[in-house]
Each structure stands twice: as structure tokens, then as C-alpha cells.
Design a protein around this motif. Structure first.
Motif, PDB file in Angstrom:
ATOM      1  N   PHE A  90      58.558  53.174  43.010  1.00 42.89           N
ATOM      2  CA  PHE A  90      59.414  52.568  41.550  1.00 42.89           C
ATOM      3  C   PHE A  90      58.615  51.119  41.161  1.00 42.89           C
ATOM      4  N   ARG A  91      58.808  50.717  41.916  1.00 45.67           N
ATOM      5  CA  ARG A  91      58.549  48.904  41.574  1.00 45.67           C
ATOM      6  C   ARG A  91      58.050  48.643  41.474  1.00 45.67           C
ATOM      7  N   GLU A  92      56.781  48.989  42.758  1.00 44.94           N
ATOM      8  CA  GLU A  92      55.314  48.814  42.800  1.00 44.94           C
ATOM      9  C   GLU A  92      54.444  48.587  41.154  1.00 44.94           C
ATOM     10  N   GLU A  93      54.799  50.499  40.638  1.00 48.37           N
ATOM     11  CA  GLU A  93      55.154  50.402  39.697  1.00 48.37           C
ATOM     12  C   GLU A  93      54.481  50.345  37.822  1.00 48.37           C
ATOM     13  N   GLU A  94      55.545  49.273  38.585  1.00 51.60           N
ATOM     14  CA  GLU A  94      56.424  49.086  37.512  1.00 51.60           C
ATOM     15  C   GLU A  94      56.001  47.630  36.795  1.00 51.60           C
ATOM     16  N   LEU A  95      55.983  46.667  38.610  1.00 42.71           N
ATOM     17  CA  LEU A  95      55.315  45.385  38.677  1.00 42.71           C
ATOM     18  C   LEU A  95      53.961  45.925  38.574  1.00 42.71           C
ATOM     19  N   ARG A  96      52.530  46.600  38.645  1.00 39.31           N
ATOM     20  CA  ARG A  96      51.663  46.904  37.734  1.00 39.31           C
ATOM     21  C   ARG A  96      51.335  46.970  36.032  1.00 39.31           C
ATOM     22  N   ASN A  97      52.702  48.037  35.461  1.00 37.07           N
ATOM     23  CA  ASN A  97      52.245  48.167  34.808  1.00 37.07           C
ATOM     24  C   ASN A  97      52.728  46.903  33.710  1.00 37.07           C
ATOM     25  N   SER A  98      53.683  45.907  34.922  1.00 36.75           N
ATOM     26  CA  SER A  98      53.995  44.443  33.707  1.00 36.75           C
ATOM     27  C   SER A  98      52.793  43.602  34.116  1.00 36.75           C
ATOM     28  N   SER A  99      52.243  43.901  34.783  1.00 34.22           N
ATOM     29  CA  SER A  99      51.301  42.303  36.154  1.00 34.22           C
ATOM     30  C   SER A  99      50.285  42.795  34.401  1.00 34.22           C
ATOM     31  N   TYR A 100      49.578  44.269  33.956  1.00 32.28           N
ATOM     32  CA  TYR A 100      48.591  44.293  33.459  1.00 32.28           C
ATOM     33  C   TYR A 100      48.648  43.854  31.446  1.00 32.28           C
ATOM     34  N   SER A 101      50.008  44.040  31.139  1.00 31.05           N
ATOM     35  CA  SER A 101      50.618  43.878  29.776  1.00 31.05           C
ATOM     36  C   SER A 101      50.180  41.675  30.450  1.00 31.05           C
ATOM     37  N   ASN A 102      49.846  41.624  31.403  1.00 31.48           N
ATOM     38  CA  ASN A 102      49.825  39.537  31.341  1.00 31.48           C
ATOM     39  C   ASN A 102      48.965  39.421  30.973  1.00 31.48           C
ATOM     40  N   PRO A 103      48.059  38.865  30.268  1.00 32.32           N
ATOM     41  CA  PRO A 103      46.581  37.830  29.684  1.00 32.32           C
ATOM     42  C   PRO A 103      46.877  36.951  31.271  1.00 32.32           C
ATOM     43  N   MET A 104      47.421  36.516  31.848  1.00 27.14           N
ATOM     44  CA  MET A 104      46.069  35.532  32.369  1.00 27.14           C
ATOM     45  C   MET A 104      46.791  36.344  33.889  1.00 27.14           C
ATOM     46  N   PHE A 105      46.875  37.349  34.407  1.00 27.13           N
ATOM     47  CA  PHE A 105      47.099  38.202  34.802  1.00 27.13           C
ATOM     48  C   PHE A 105      45.280  38.836  34.923  1.00 27.13           C
ATOM     49  N   ARG A 106      45.620  39.368  33.270  1.00 26.74           N
ATOM     50  CA  ARG A 106      43.856  39.759  33.135  1.00 26.74           C
ATOM     51  C   ARG A 106      42.900  39.684  33.265  1.00 26.74           C
ATOM     52  N   GLU A 107      42.784  38.316  33.043  1.00 23.82           N
ATOM     53  CA  GLU A 107      42.205  37.325  33.869  1.00 23.82           C
ATOM     54  C   GLU A 107      41.727  36.711  34.968  1.00 23.82           C
ATOM     55  N   ILE A 108      42.693  36.470  35.554  1.00 24.22           N
ATOM     56  CA  ILE A 108      42.482  36.263  37.108  1.00 24.22           C
ATOM     57  C   ILE A 108      41.809  37.485  37.780  1.00 24.22           C
ATOM     58  N   TYR A 109      42.359  39.150  36.420  1.00 23.34           N
ATOM     59  CA  TYR A 109      41.855  40.736  38.043  1.00 23.34           C
ATOM     60  C   TYR A 109      40.258  40.274  36.918  1.00 23.34           C
ATOM     61  N   GLU A 110      39.784  40.245  36.096  1.00 22.01           N
ATOM     62  CA  GLU A 110      38.101  39.795  34.756  1.00 22.01           C
ATOM     63  C   GLU A 110      37.630  39.444  35.944  1.00 22.01           C
ATOM     64  N   ASN A 111      38.202  37.521  36.483  1.00 19.13           N
ATOM     65  CA  ASN A 111      37.463  37.055  37.035  1.00 19.13           C
ATOM     66  C   ASN A 111      37.143  37.606  38.720  1.00 19.13           C
ATOM     67  N   LEU A 112      38.213  38.228  39.475  1.00 21.70           N
ATOM     68  CA  LEU A 112      37.918  38.765  40.647  1.00 21.70           C
ATOM     69  C   LEU A 112      36.915  39.637  40.731  1.00 21.70           C
ATOM     70  N   GLN A 113      37.092  40.481  39.015  1.00 23.14           N
ATOM     71  CA  GLN A 113      35.579  41.294  39.404  1.00 23.14           C
ATOM     72  C   GLN A 113      34.677  41.303  39.479  1.00 23.14           C
ATOM     73  N   GLU A 114      33.552  40.162  38.839  1.00 19.56           N
ATOM     74  CA  GLU A 114      33.143  39.040  38.813  1.00 19.56           C
ATOM     75  C   GLU A 114      32.608  38.907  40.395  1.00 19.56           C
ATOM     76  N   VAL A 115      33.571  38.501  41.066  1.00 21.91           N
ATOM     77  CA  VAL A 115      32.995  37.615  41.723  1.00 21.91           C
ATOM     78  C   VAL A 115      32.867  38.677  42.648  1.00 21.91           C
ATOM     79  N   LYS A 116      33.680  40.061  42.663  1.00 22.39           N
ATOM     80  CA  LYS A 116      33.374  41.018  43.794  1.00 22.39           C
ATOM     81  C   LYS A 116      31.586  41.614  42.907  1.00 22.39           C
ATOM     82  N   MET A 117      31.907  41.605  42.053  1.00 19.17           N
ATOM     83  CA  MET A 117      29.880  42.041  41.833  1.00 19.17           C
ATOM     84  C   MET A 117      29.086  40.649  42.358  1.00 19.17           C
ATOM     85  N   GLU A 118      29.417  39.897  41.610  1.00 18.92           N
ATOM     86  CA  GLU A 118      28.242  38.824  42.342  1.00 18.92           C
ATOM     87  C   GLU A 118      27.765  39.110  43.901  1.00 18.92           C
ATOM     88  N   LEU A 119      28.782  39.082  44.450  1.00 15.03           N
ATOM     89  CA  LEU A 119      29.325  39.035  46.085  1.00 15.03           C
ATOM     90  C   LEU A 119      27.991  40.160  46.686  1.00 15.03           C
TER      91      LEU A 119
END
Length: 124
Positions: free
Chosen positions: A82-111
Motif C-alpha cells: 500500500f505504501r509504495e502505491e501511495e507514494l507512486r500516486n503521490s509522486s506522479y502528481s509532483n511536477p518535479m518528479f514528472r520532469e525527472i522521470y521524463e528526462n530519465l526516459q529521454e536518457v534511456k531512449m538516447e542510450l
């Protein structure tokens, strides 16, 4: 009068965090008060007399029982995820987390693209 008061967004957010943290501690106090009222309702019963006549013994036992039950409930909560899912949902609504996640996805794609180019260049 409110015209002269400037609201700093960061200060308001910091104050909200302080209030939320204080609310957590007030919740602990409320929990113990509810527990006291619960046990007080048994004062006239034999179990209540046992508790209130031996407070020096019953308070530590009840406190340890509270800690033990809290640990068990927390363990079950962690195992069920429950805690992990709660944090996942909470983090997704965090704009800084979304930006970090999108940047990480770009780095993965470039790699991945670099790996594909490297494999294409290697003679077989």
C-alpha cells in the motif's frame, strides 16, 4: 489592509508543511486521549479496576502492546504494497518528479539509440 501584505508562495507552502507535521503529532495525542476514554469506560468493570489500580504496570504494558500492534500493522501494510502505491500516486502528481522521470526516459531512449548504432557499426 490585505493590500499591504505580500504572500510569498514558498512561505505559505513551508507553513503548510509545518502545520501538517504538527497535525501528525496532534493525531498521536488524540489517539492516546481516545485510548484513555476507551479504558475509562471500563473503570467500573473488573478489567478497568485492574488497569486503573495498577497504572504503574498497566501503562507500560499498554504502551508496549500499542507499539507491537503498530509494528504488525505497518509490516502487513508494507507487505501488501500500500505504501509504495501511495507514494507512486503521490509522486506522479509532483511536477518535479514528472520532469525527472521524463528526462530519465529521454536518457534511456538516447542510450538505446547509441547501443543500436554501436551494434550496427561492429562487423559481424
Amino acid at each position: 489592509m490585505l493590500k499591504h501584505i505580500k504572500f510569498n508562495k514558498r512561505s505559505l507552502i513551508r507553513w503548510k508543511v509545518y502545520i501538517d507535521r504538527a497535525r501528525m503529532y496532534i493525531g498521536y495525542l488524540q489517539f492516546f486521549m481516545i485510548g484513555f476514554v476507551f479504558f475509562e469506560s471500563f473503570r467500573e468493570e473488573s478489567i478497568g479496576e485492574l488497569i486503573f489500580n495498577h497504572l504503574y504496570l498497566s501503562i507500560p504494558i499498554l504502551f508496549l502492546a500499542f507499539i507491537f500492534l503498530s509494528l504488525i500493522i505497518g509490516y502487513i501494510d508494507s507487505k501488501m504494497g500500500f505504501r509504495e502505491e501511495e507514494l507512486r500516486n503521490s509522486s506522479y502528481s509532483n511536477p518535479m518528479f514528472r520532469e525527472i522521470y521524463e528526462n530519465l526516459q529521454e536518457v534511456k531512449m538516447e542510450l538505446q539509440q547509441l547501443k543500436e548504432k554501436e551494434q550496427f557499426r561492429k562487423p559481424h
